[in-house]
Design an enzyme around this catalytic site. Sequence first.
Site, short mmCIF file in Angstrom:
data_model
loop_
_atom_site.label_atom_id
_atom_site.label_comp_id
_atom_site.label_asym_id
_atom_site.label_seq_id
_atom_site.Cartn_x
_atom_site.Cartn_y
_atom_site.Cartn_z
N ASP A 1 -5.95 -3.65 -2.86
CA ASP A 1 -4.12 -2.92 -2.17
C ASP A 1 -4.06 -4.41 -1.22
OD1 ASP A 1 -3.25 -2.00 -0.11
OD2 ASP A 1 -4.56 -0.61 0.69
N SER B 1 0.79 -0.86 0.19
CA SER B 1 -0.28 -0.05 0.34
C SER B 1 0.86 0.99 -0.07
CB SER B 1 -1.15 -0.22 1.06
OG SER B 1 -1.84 1.00 1.38
#
Length: 679
Positions: free
Chosen positions: A531, A383
């Site tokens: 993600d 991320s």
Amino acid sequence: MSDDDDKIYIYSDLFSKNFSDDEKDDSYEREKQVYSGSETQNAENEYSKLRAQNSTILNNYFDNDNIKNVENLKSNDPDQIDLILFPVNKNYYMNLFDGQLIENIHSIKLRKAGFYAIYVENNNNSKWDGIYFGLSRMQVELDYKLITKKNKDGGEYEKRNTSSYDNTESVQNTVGSEKEETENKNEETSNYNSNLNNEINKICKYNLDQTDILLDDSNSERRRNSKFKIKNTNYYDNLMLQNKYTNSILYDDDDDKNNTETYTCTFKTEDQIRVPSQKKKYIYLYNKYDNATLDLNVHTYMSLGMSILCKYSLLYCGKYNHIPRDPYTPFKKPVSILSLDGGGILTISTLLVLNRLEAELRKEIGSDDIKLIDCFDMVCGTSAGGLISLALLREIDLQDVSNMWPSTIKKVFEGNRNIISGIFFEGYDVNNVKDVFLERMGNKFMSSYKKFYCFVTATDVKHKPYKLFLIRNYTHKYNSINAESYDGINKVPLWLAAWATASAPTYLKGPSAEDIKKLGINIKPEIHLVDGALKASNPALIALEECARLNNKNLSTFIKEDLDTLVSIGTGQVPTKLTQSGASSKSASTFEILINSTHLLTRANDTHREVLQRLADRENTYFRFNVPHIGDIEIDSQDVRDFDLISKATQDYLFDEKFYEIKRLAHKLANNYIRSKYL
């Protein structure tokens, strides 16, 4: 009112008007005159059809002057088309056109092998889009075709331009004779290259045989020689593959044949793209050979003959590097790893830790030119931690990353989003966020960077159960031993990797299979990435397993024999529980991802405990920095007070609890750096 104003023009009258001087000299107009006397059927003859196609009357209707940009029109004769060289003198960006477009034709010689991007921007005023009552839009259409030496030798090469020539027969005869001459030259060159490669292989084989004789004096030397020979013969055979289209002897460009990856990434050699008003598009292609030719035909589409304001460019996006270059010795020294957790705005803490560590490292070595990243063999992240990893891979200074970080994170998590708005308005401002990634990360491909190994994590939600997916700058020759072999790809631009790793559900829609195909990149099997924190918010253990796989060892053996340092930086973040269980025929929605992700999230601290247990017997090897008391701050917070709280908590943590550990780590990294550089 004049007589001309009183006159009512009917369809046939419009096409009986006299030609302008320009039209008399136009071969296309002369061809239409041939049909002008043909029989009329249903109030329309062949002549009127052809003239309608050119739409010159609408040009004269909307503007007294002919609005075609004549200077930018290329001749239909291939010999008259200017050959543009690109890139030249390390200039990896070329603006091909910026202005009023009717039709342009370009032939570009791509001097370097590697990845390229064609960028098209339609700046047309959208008010003209209503001319078809909303049924269609005025667009810029671009046709491209990549022509390599392979295409030419195979006789498959054809010019894209399909317009008729006045002397078709003579042109065909000329092209035919030139083609025969070219084929003869190519055959001679191919034979010469083949003979040269055979001679080089004979010389190399002779050298290996001589090595056997020299090392045949003792049993121990013979055993060592046997191991060396087995290892390097395989490596040599893979490396010294004959390439009939180039004079060099290198790895086969089809790298998928030399690794164990299950996902393939290919690029089209020809295609067509259309760009609506006030939109822009990138299309990527991969050129395997030096001095290939790229043909472009750019023109208006459904514009009724009007010109369109646009610009288009060509970018060089880096060379494809075979990483590791020697798959049998991927690391030349004991391995040092840097792992960065995800955490949105909390990664401000990560950057403060990295900057403090770099300052101590420079103090130890006595030079301000040393970069922290020079001390690591692998860097990975999830991320927002993945974004930092990509910035470091791009060789952006830590201080510059820190300066741009708050504004970057703010744009990625811009807006007051919650789970309801995230579900029903997924993809909100996704184009704006993509522009941020393009600006910060650029168009160069992952595999064009080879300073260190790097990967960022993503989660593939195209298939169920959802699984971890790695976007790397390297490939694997081996499968993992007694562990999972993680899927991944390396032929993607940095900005796309950034989009994938940072696409937190409810905040940003991740790149789907359709999104990736629109970029000219065809990945099989298809993927839809979001993600990586859904599967690995702390990628430290993944990094250890990746390094073990590169070394063709199981994890325990790698840790015992090859691991030197593992630095893991957390964000104090405890992931919020969302709400997993084939392949989906369509892209997963935000709602589906949330519903199927209850047990997917792995806590960073759980990974930390597992790594700690595996490295319990290794003193001065594992360093974990995870600032307390900031885990409750929202990852998308825009409150300046939260920024100050993160900064203060991190500074206190580094100068109190972790003061001596920072110095100990800096001292170790400095010694490793000096040994690798000067000893």
